[in-house]
Design an enzyme around this catalytic site. Structure first.
Site, PDB file in Angstrom:
ATOM      1  N   ASP A 187     -23.592  49.316 -92.449  1.00  0.00           N
ATOM      2  CA  ASP A 187     -22.122  49.295 -91.748  1.00  0.00           C
ATOM      3  C   ASP A 187     -20.963  49.487 -92.531  1.00  0.00           C
ATOM      4  OD1 ASP A 187     -24.061  48.565 -89.843  1.00  0.00           O
ATOM      5  OD2 ASP A 187     -24.408  46.453 -90.744  1.00  0.00           O
ATOM      6  N   LYS A 226     -19.906  54.950 -92.449  1.00  0.00           N
ATOM      7  CA  LYS A 226     -20.307  56.176 -92.692  1.00  0.00           C
ATOM      8  C   LYS A 226     -20.021  57.020 -91.751  1.00  0.00           C
ATOM      9  CE  LYS A 226     -24.407  54.415 -93.561  1.00  0.00           C
ATOM     10  NZ  LYS A 226     -24.148  53.084 -93.724  1.00  0.00           N
ATOM     11  N   GLY A 266     -26.735  52.970 -87.055  1.00  0.00           N
ATOM     12  CA  GLY A 266     -25.673  52.660 -86.019  1.00  0.00           C
ATOM     13  C   GLY A 266     -24.035  53.017 -86.508  1.00  0.00           C
ATOM     14  N   HIS A 267     -24.121  54.499 -86.481  1.00  0.00           N
ATOM     15  CA  HIS A 267     -23.077  55.212 -86.620  1.00  0.00           C
ATOM     16  C   HIS A 267     -21.926  55.493 -85.677  1.00  0.00           C
ATOM     17  CE1 HIS A 267     -25.526  56.931 -90.334  1.00  0.00           C
ATOM     18  NE2 HIS A 267     -25.588  55.728 -90.272  1.00  0.00           N
ATOM     19  N   GLN A 290     -28.389  53.251 -93.233  1.00  0.00           N
ATOM     20  CA  GLN A 290     -28.632  52.213 -93.865  1.00  0.00           C
ATOM     21  C   GLN A 290     -27.714  52.089 -95.273  1.00  0.00           C
ATOM     22  OE1 GLN A 290     -31.732  53.308 -92.542  1.00  0.00           O
ATOM     23  NE2 GLN A 290     -30.922  52.581 -90.874  1.00  0.00           N
TER      24      GLN A 290
END
Ligand code: IMP
Length: 424
Positions: free
Chosen positions: A11, A14, A38-39, A223
């Site tokens: 988080d 990225k 979760g980009h 990640q």
């Protein structure tokens, strides 16, 4: 090939950075993980969170590779594609996504087993995203899983049904309420049919040919370093290789071909899920950072734990990845604080100081260095010359400690809220 990596516990921002720089590349390529990513990307005032789709998807001329080191859940992928098309109808994912024949499938029972293990007192609770990631990777290592290329073989359906039935026997031992096997199986095969619309190929050859033709590739890590299966804070990690070397093996591209390695870090730390977090703040300030920084999981919605920047862990992440440029995000969230802290060392009981570490040594405690805080309106900032003096000092301190330049500074969640820093 350049690489973008998270250097903390995920988080770090990225997605936004990759979206921004992907215009300089011909290909973006995911090399690890699955729909646990979760980009988040902002477009025209709207926000989307990409889970499996690489973050170059909004650049029409960029091809987006889902590489061999990833695990692909067809059901979640189908939903994500349909959602993406609602978000931006000009995107043409079928022309812009290339999938590795060797990527492993996440099966419906992998997700159920993930939940089962998280809830069972017989297993350590990791705080996973419940996307079946560990189950898919462990079945890969056990050599019991199916891969994308298998969907073209005549016995694919039987093989999958056999695994699902076998897993159901284990699941039946728990108290989890199970959907009907037929339902999850039908949903899976429908999603696999949908997947066949996409180009599936030997992405190792595709990528190496592209490099030979002089094309530029950006490998997209999901990640982060401290969640790496080998180098992270085991067992509270994800199940894939999140590092620069993971990019090489996950894509089948030689380490000799790696150029820049962009490491992304926040000006503070966050973590979702369980596990060691030496600089964690349990007070009102931690809460304030969580609220101001909108620190809630983009994938799961869980509140993120917050704490000061952990330099020993960051030095470790820079070292194992060979990071060449640091991208610092969310310094704007700390704006307005009179002073900010950075953990510079872990102090052991015998007084020994540890300056670089991937774990908090037993009985160690974080040593904080306090620095003057900064105060500025980052939302209107257009040039590095507008940066407050205190933040420049903070950046210089990080550069001196880490031995690499800070080349980008994110000033807010928006796509264009990013300053390119030209610093000596
Ligand atoms: P899994 O990857 O779903 O198995 O979860 C393992 C650990 O990694 C948990 O602590 C998750 O919260 C964490 N994790 C997985 N993906 C991400 C991510 O994209 N950002 C932050 N943490 C993540």
């Amino acid at each position: 090939m350049d690489i973008v990596l998270g250097l903390q516990w995920g988080d770090e921002g990225k997605g936004k950075f990759i979206d921004l720089i992907s215009e300089n590349y011909d290909i973006t390529a995911r090399f690890n993980g699955g729909s646990n990513a979760g980009h988040s990307i902002e477009r025209n005032g709207k926000r989307i969170t990409l889970k499996m789709i690489p973050s170059g998807i909004f650049m029409k001329r960029v091809q987006n590779v889902i590489g061999t080191g990833t695990v692909l859940d067809p059901v979640s992928f189908k939903k994500e594609i349909l959602n993406l098309q609602l978000f931006d109808e000009t995107v043409q994912p079928e022309n812009n996504i290339v999938i590795s024949l060797k990527a492993h499938f996440v099966l419906p029972t992998h997700k159920l087993l993930d939940i089962f293990m998280e809830e069972s007192s017989d297993y350590i609770t990791i705080g996973t995203t419940k996307n079946g990631i560990a189950q898919a990777y462990s079945n890969k290592i056990l050599r019991q899983n199916v891969r994308v290329g298998d969907m073209y073989t005549p016995d694919f359906e039987n093989r999958v049904k056999h695994i699902l039935a076998r897993d159901y026997k284990m699941l039946a031992e728990g108290s989890l309420e199970l959907p009907s096997l037929e339902d999850i199986s039908n949903e899976f095969f429908e999603a696999v049919d949908f997947l066949k619309r996409f180009k599936c190929t030997e992405t190792e050859i595709y990528l190496n040919n592209a490099l030979a033709e002089g094309k530029a590739i950006l490998a997209e890590g999901s990640q982060a370093a401290m969640l790496d299966i080998d180098h992270g804070t085991y067992p509270y990690v994800t199940s894939s290789s999140t590092t620069a070397s993971g990019a090489s093996s996950g894509l089948g591209v030689s380490p000799k071909k790696i150029g820049e390695i962009f490491g992304i870090a926040k000006a503070y730390c966050t973590r979702v899920g369980n596990g060691v977090f030496p600089t964690e703040l349990f007070d009102e300030l931690g809460e304030e950072i969580r609220t101001k920084g909108n620190e809630f999981g983009s994938n799961t919605g869980r509140p993120r734990r917050t704490g000061w920047l952990d330099l020993p862990a960051l030095k470790y992440a820079v070292m194992i990845n060979g990071v060449t440029q640091l991208v610092l995000t969310k310094a704007d969230v700390l704006s307005g604080l009179k002073s900010v802290a950075v953990c510079t060392h872990y102090e052991l009981e015998d007084g020994k100081m540890i300056a670089t570490s991937g774990i908090l040594p037993e009985n160690g405690k974080p040593v904080l260095k306090w620095m003057s805080g900064w105060n500025a309106d980052f939302s209107t900032m257009k040039s590095p010359s507008e940066l407050p003096e205190e933040l420049i000092e903070f950046l210089s301190f990080l550069e001196a400690e880490l031995g690499i330049p800070v080349t980008y500074l994110s000033t807010g969640p928006g796509r264009n809220e990013m300053l390119k820093l030209i610093r000596k």
